[in-house]
Design an enzyme around this catalytic site. Structure first.
Site, PDB file in Angstrom:
ATOM      1  N   HIS A 204      27.556  23.969   5.352  1.00  0.00           N
ATOM      2  CA  HIS A 204      27.801  23.585   3.955  1.00  0.00           C
ATOM      3  C   HIS A 204      28.818  24.559   3.369  1.00  0.00           C
ATOM      4  O   HIS A 204      28.594  25.769   3.382  1.00  0.00           O
ATOM      5  CB  HIS A 204      26.493  23.635   3.150  1.00  0.00           C
ATOM      6  CG  HIS A 204      26.660  23.203   1.731  1.00  0.00           C
ATOM      7  ND1 HIS A 204      26.648  21.885   1.334  1.00  0.00           N
ATOM      8  CD2 HIS A 204      26.883  23.929   0.621  1.00  0.00           C
ATOM      9  CE1 HIS A 204      26.838  21.812   0.030  1.00  0.00           C
ATOM     10  NE2 HIS A 204      26.990  23.038  -0.429  1.00  0.00           N
TER      11      HIS A 204
ATOM     12  N   HIS B 259      19.876  29.956  -2.487  1.00  0.00           N
ATOM     13  CA  HIS B 259      21.029  30.767  -2.878  1.00  0.00           C
ATOM     14  C   HIS B 259      20.675  31.797  -3.930  1.00  0.00           C
ATOM     15  O   HIS B 259      19.935  31.510  -4.862  1.00  0.00           O
ATOM     16  CB  HIS B 259      22.108  29.810  -3.452  1.00  0.00           C
ATOM     17  CG  HIS B 259      23.438  30.436  -3.672  1.00  0.00           C
ATOM     18  ND1 HIS B 259      24.344  29.952  -4.585  1.00  0.00           N
ATOM     19  CD2 HIS B 259      24.034  31.511  -3.093  1.00  0.00           C
ATOM     20  CE1 HIS B 259      25.444  30.692  -4.551  1.00  0.00           C
ATOM     21  NE2 HIS B 259      25.269  31.649  -3.660  1.00  0.00           N
TER      22      HIS B 259
ATOM     23  N   GLU C 233      25.710  30.631 -12.687  1.00  0.00           N
ATOM     24  CA  GLU C 233      26.174  29.248 -12.538  1.00  0.00           C
ATOM     25  C   GLU C 233      25.674  28.405 -13.713  1.00  0.00           C
ATOM     26  O   GLU C 233      24.504  28.465 -14.070  1.00  0.00           O
ATOM     27  CB  GLU C 233      25.615  28.636 -11.254  1.00  0.00           C
ATOM     28  CG  GLU C 233      25.909  29.432  -9.996  1.00  0.00           C
ATOM     29  CD  GLU C 233      25.175  28.865  -8.778  1.00  0.00           C
ATOM     30  OE1 GLU C 233      24.519  27.814  -8.910  1.00  0.00           O
ATOM     31  OE2 GLU C 233      25.265  29.486  -7.705  1.00  0.00           O
TER      32      GLU C 233
ATOM     33  N   HIS D 149      17.813  29.981  -6.189  1.00  0.00           N
ATOM     34  CA  HIS D 149      17.736  28.581  -6.596  1.00  0.00           C
ATOM     35  C   HIS D 149      17.927  27.720  -5.349  1.00  0.00           C
ATOM     36  O   HIS D 149      18.418  28.183  -4.329  1.00  0.00           O
ATOM     37  CB  HIS D 149      18.745  28.234  -7.684  1.00  0.00           C
ATOM     38  CG  HIS D 149      20.143  28.696  -7.422  1.00  0.00           C
ATOM     39  ND1 HIS D 149      20.580  29.967  -7.752  1.00  0.00           N
ATOM     40  CD2 HIS D 149      21.213  28.079  -6.854  1.00  0.00           C
ATOM     41  CE1 HIS D 149      21.850  30.097  -7.412  1.00  0.00           C
ATOM     42  NE2 HIS D 149      22.260  28.965  -6.851  1.00  0.00           N
TER      43      HIS D 149
HETATM   44 FE   FE2 Z   1      24.237  28.426  -6.234  1.00  0.00          FE
END
Ligand code: FE2
Length: 452
Positions: free
Chosen positions: A307, A352, A358, A391
């Site tokens: 990814h 992550h 973010e 997350h």
């Molecule tokens: Fe992230």
């Protein structure tokens, strides 16, 4: 395959193509001075007014400035005075809420409806006085701005994203129609009016960049093409509200003074002037507003396994100067309709912890569209993953991806749906209302964004 969004609102303005170009536009033929940008007698009796977006000595590739030729200068105006500082929207409290939690807003129900001056400060980092960081504002527009009134921000460059509905924006340099699945950027200090389209409401958000300007990212080893192409950004053409009489440009100033509302250090101020700000007969330069249709984005992705990082979806970035190298005040990434073709891979981002904070908002061109099969995530909402806080997926979601058939490619997302992702190097402090209305420590982001 569509290359542009199927907008329900038809385009009504014309544009110049290309971000980064030196552009020139004339409301009347020959309105931009020839060769000498500052002649004694400018065409149509106009005066030359220069707007500088960077220091004079900024390198050529970074330098942003524009000459305007206007029937009256903007110099004559009354003293700036506080504008409705009794209102939270005009004089917001400094955001102070700071926890390690992630936040989820399924709606911004507490944000009041109003005109463009009624923006609600969701959060910020840095400050406008030091020209560091960004602020994030949310708007719910149900009214045009009052007649003879314009807005500008002395704090920063505005990245405006309607999440549903459309905005009719008249700037000093021309007009832009900005619909859901498009975004606009208006440079710091440019004056503009915002109205509705056919009286329909519009909801969205604004990133206000206190430092520098949004720029196209370098492509590195990707090569010379891909992601957002400079030619797909649209720049307004000169708009002069008036006419030429006996060779002189005469603006329609209206019957009452114009009110200039300006944001300074998050607070609103106002002054008045007799002349309309829309008295620019022509302009030429490198500093201008622009807009972009997010369906034009040309995404890259893994073709075999793994990814990729979301940086591969970067549309625009605002680099952090004088800070840790290779970080950004704001990276703007966008995930639109695309194919997922990886094999033997969990087809959703890894769990992550990110050094950047973010903030993620969906944009849905057609509110009737189900959002990946329908979730609670409506067209007017967002979430934030705090820096270094894990997350990812719930166990239920993970099990679905664990057992997914990855032998075939699948198309992700409907046309006209974009997930806008913003990463900022410093933690975002939240306003009281944003903190109080957020679901904390939410656990459902994968089902909101990715197909199962
Ligand atoms: Fe992230």
């Amino acid at each position: 395959m569509r290359y542009t969004t199927d907008f329900s609102v038809e385009e009504k303005y014309t544009y110049l193509d290309g971000l980064g170009n030196h552009h020139q536009s004339e409301a009347f033929p020959g309105a931009v001075a020839f060769v000498n940008p500052y002649p004694q007698q400018a065409p149509y009796g106009c005066r030359t007014e220069k707007i500088s977006g960077t220091a004079f000595v900024a390198p050529r590739a970074e330098n942003l400035q524009t000459y305007t030729y206007r029937s009256q200068s903007s110099y004559d105006h009354s003293e700036f005075k506080p504008w409705h500082h009794e209102l939270e929207t005009a004089n917001p409290a400094e955001p102070t809420k700071f926890t390690p939690n992630g936040y989820w807003w399924s709606d911004f129900a507490s944000v009041s409806e109003g005109d463009w001056t009624g923006q609600h400060l969701l959060g910020s980092n840095g400050n406008a006085r030091q020209k560091t960081g960004v602020a994030l504002w949310v708007f719910k527009l149900t009214k045009d701005m009052k007649p003879q009134t314009v807005f500008s921000s002395q704090d920063g460059e505005a990245l405006i994203v309607p999440q549903s509905g459309a905005l009719d924006i008249t700037t000093e340099l021309g007009r832009l129609l900005v619909r859901a699945n498009e975004f606009a950027v208006i440079p710091r200090g440019i004056r503009y009016r915002v109205g509705l389209v056919d009286g329909k409401p519009c909801r969205g958000y604004i990133w206000e960049l206190y430092q520098g300007h949004f720029r196209l990212p370098e492509l590195g080893i990707i090569g010379s093409v891909g992601l957002a192409s400079p030619r797909d950004f649209q720049v307004p053409t000169a708009f002069f509200d008036g006419e030429v009489i006996d060779g002189i440009a005469v603006a329609n100033n209206g019957n009452s003074p114009w009110t200039i509302i300006t944001r300074l250090d998050t607070r609103l101020w106002s002054c008045t002037q007799d002349s309309t700000p829309f008295n620019v007969a022509g302009w030429q330069g490198t500093l201008y507003p622009y807009k972009y249709d997010m369906m034009r984005f040309n995404p890259f992705s893994n073709a075999a396994f793994d990814h990729h990082d979301p940086s591969l979806y970067c549309v625009l970035q605002a680099r952090a100067y004088g800070k840790e190298p290779f970080t950004s005040v704001l990276d703007f990434a966008l995930a639109g309709p695309r194919w997922e073709a990886t094999e033997d891979t969990i087809r959703v981002p890894w769990y992550h912890r990110n050094t950047m904070s973010e903030v993620i908002f969906p944009v849905i061109n057609d509110p009737a569209l189900p959002f990946n099969g329908g979730t609670k995530f409506g067209p007017f909402a967002g979430w934030m993953n705090a820096a270094m806080v894990p997350h990812g997926q719930t166990e239920e979601e993970y099990q679905l991806y664990l057992n997914q058939d990855t032998s075939k490619p699948v198309k992700l997302q409907d046309d006209g749906v974009s997930v806008t992702v913003f990463e900022t190097e410093c933690p975002l402090m939240l306003s009281e209302w944003a903190y109080n209305t957020a679901e904390k420590n939410f656990k459902s982001q994968a089902s909101a964004v990715y197909d199962k």
